[in-house]
Motif scaffolding. Structure first.
Motif, mmCIF file in Angstrom:
data_model
loop_
_atom_site.group_PDB
_atom_site.id
_atom_site.type_symbol
_atom_site.label_atom_id
_atom_site.label_comp_id
_atom_site.label_asym_id
_atom_site.label_seq_id
_atom_site.Cartn_x
_atom_site.Cartn_y
_atom_site.Cartn_z
ATOM 1 N N VAL A 17 9.589 6.824 97.369
ATOM 2 C CA VAL A 17 9.678 7.477 98.776
ATOM 3 C C VAL A 17 11.355 7.168 98.599
ATOM 4 O O VAL A 17 10.901 6.397 99.787
ATOM 5 C CB VAL A 17 8.593 8.176 98.913
ATOM 6 C CG1 VAL A 17 8.678 8.655 100.420
ATOM 7 C CG2 VAL A 17 7.534 8.116 98.717
ATOM 8 N N GLY A 18 11.648 7.964 99.924
ATOM 9 C CA GLY A 18 13.348 7.710 100.546
ATOM 10 C C GLY A 18 13.508 6.052 99.311
ATOM 11 O O GLY A 18 14.456 5.065 101.027
ATOM 12 N N GLY A 19 14.242 5.972 98.987
ATOM 13 C CA GLY A 19 15.037 4.867 98.266
ATOM 14 C C GLY A 19 13.928 3.711 97.886
ATOM 15 O O GLY A 19 14.447 2.450 98.049
ATOM 16 N N ARG A 20 12.502 3.131 98.478
ATOM 17 C CA ARG A 20 11.648 2.786 98.150
ATOM 18 C C ARG A 20 10.102 2.736 97.658
ATOM 19 O O ARG A 20 9.558 3.832 97.150
ATOM 20 C CB ARG A 20 11.267 2.300 99.502
ATOM 21 C CG ARG A 20 11.957 2.318 101.580
ATOM 22 C CD ARG A 20 10.479 2.593 102.555
ATOM 23 N NE ARG A 20 12.171 2.390 104.124
ATOM 24 C CZ ARG A 20 11.498 2.372 105.026
ATOM 25 N NH1 ARG A 20 9.902 1.835 105.180
ATOM 26 N NH2 ARG A 20 12.196 1.522 106.249
ATOM 27 N N THR A 21 10.519 1.352 96.480
ATOM 28 C CA THR A 21 9.190 1.606 95.748
ATOM 29 C C THR A 21 7.826 1.772 96.234
ATOM 30 O O THR A 21 7.986 0.752 97.400
ATOM 31 C CB THR A 21 9.320 0.194 94.965
ATOM 32 O OG1 THR A 21 10.726 0.527 94.175
ATOM 33 C CG2 THR A 21 8.421 0.430 93.976
#
Length: 260
Positions: free
Chosen positions: A29-33
Motif C-alpha cells: 500500500v503506497g509503496g509500503r509492504t
C-alpha cells in the motif's frame, strides 16, 4: 437434463475449503509492504478461485481497526476492519474471521484484493485474484480449422489454431491475425487481466449497421510463460459468436463473468 453447451470440466472445490499456501505472499500500500507471510491460507468463498487469508500477526506495517460490522462470507462469519498505513486509510479493507468460521481461519484476515495496491507471490506480481492450485491452463497447437461468425458475417476463418484449456472455462480458440477480417472489427479501450495469462493487449468489437457487439475478441501479445503459444493471436468469446471447429458448430456456452 445435462446442459449441452457445457463441454469442459467443471469446478470441484467446495465453498469453505481451506488449504495452506506454499508460497511467500506480500502486498503493498503506497509503496509500503503491509503484509509478508509464508503462512497464508487459501480459502474458497465460491468454487471459481480462492482468496488469501493472512495471519493478522504477519502484518508487516499498518493496523487493522474494527469497523463494528459483522458479515457472513462463504466459509462463515467475519468482522469488517479498515487498514491504516501511515496517513493512508483503506476503509473496509479486510474481514477478520470470527467464531463460527473454520478453526484454521481464526486469527487470519481475508483482504479485499482491490484494497491493496499490489500483490506478490514470491517476487512475481499477481493480478485480479490468487491463482488456484486446482486450476490448470494448457495452450496446445491444433490442426483443427476454426471459423467465427456473427449473424452470418465471417469474422475469422483459420486453417489451424491454438486451443487454450482452462479449468472451469470453455475452451478458447486462438487464431493467427492474418486469418481475421479486420475490416469487420473496431478496437475498443477495454483491458482485462488474468492471473494465469497476463494482461490483454487489445479488444475488438463488431459493428453491423446500428447493432454493436461489444468486445467479441481479444489478444495477449505478451502472455505469461505458461500461455506463450497464444502470443499475438486472437480469440473470440464463444458466448458471443457462432464458432465452428472443423466445420461443426459449437453450442454457445453460458456466459462466464470471471475470466477470459
Amino acid at each position: 437434463m445435462a446442459d449441452e453447451s457445457v463441454n469442459h470440466p467443471g469446478l470441484i472445490v467446495p465453498v469453505g475449503h481451506v488449504e495452506p499456501v506454499p508460497r511467500r505472499i506480500r502486498a503493498l500500500v503506497g509503496g509500503r509492504t503491509v503484509l509478508d507471510t509464508r503462512r497464508a491460507l487459501y480459502v474458497w468463498e465460491w468454487p471459481g478461485y480462492p482468496q488469501y487469508s493472512i495471519p493478522v500477526k504477519d502484518l508487516a506495517e499498518g493496523v487493522l481497526t474494527d469497523d463494528g460490522r459483522t458479515g457472513r462470507l462463504g466459509p462463515g462469519p467475519a468482522r469488517r476492519h479498515s487498514l491504516h498505513v501511515g496517513s493512508e486509510v483503506r476503509q473496509g479493507a479486510a474481514w477478520v474471521w470470527d467464531e463460527g468460521a473454520p478453526d484454521r481461519l481464526l486469527g487470519t484476515a481475508r483482504f479485499r484484493w482491490e484494497a491493496l495496491d499490489a500483490w506478490y507471490e514470491e517476487d512475481e506480481q499477481v493480478f485480479v485474484h490468487p491463482r488456484s492450485p486446482y486450476t490448470r491452463v494448457d495452450a496446445l497447437r491444433s490442426s483443427s480449422s476454426v471459423r467465427v461468425e456473427i449473424d452470418g458475417t465471417v469474422l475469422a476463418d483459420a486453417p489451424h489454431a491454438v486451443t487454450l484449456f482452462e479449468t472451469g472455462l470453455p475452451t478458447r480458440y486462438y487464431v493467427e491475425r492474418v486469418h481475421v477480417d479486420w475490416t469487420r472489427l473496431r478496437p475498443s479501450d477495454t483491458v482485462t487481466r488474468c492471473p494465469y495469462k497476463g494482461t490483454t493487449s487489445g479488444y475488438w468489437s463488431f459493428e453491423a449497421g446500428t447493432t454493436v457487439h461489444e468486445d467479441v475478441a481479444w489478444a495477449y501479445d505478451f502472455p505469461m510463460v505458461a500461455c506463450a503459444p497464444v502470443a499475438g493471436m486472437v480469440a473470440f468469446y464463444n458466448e458471443r459468436v457462432d464458432l465452428y471447429v472443423d466445420g461443426a458448430p459449437l453450442p454457445r456456452p453460458t456466459a462466464t463473468s470471471w475470466d477470459v
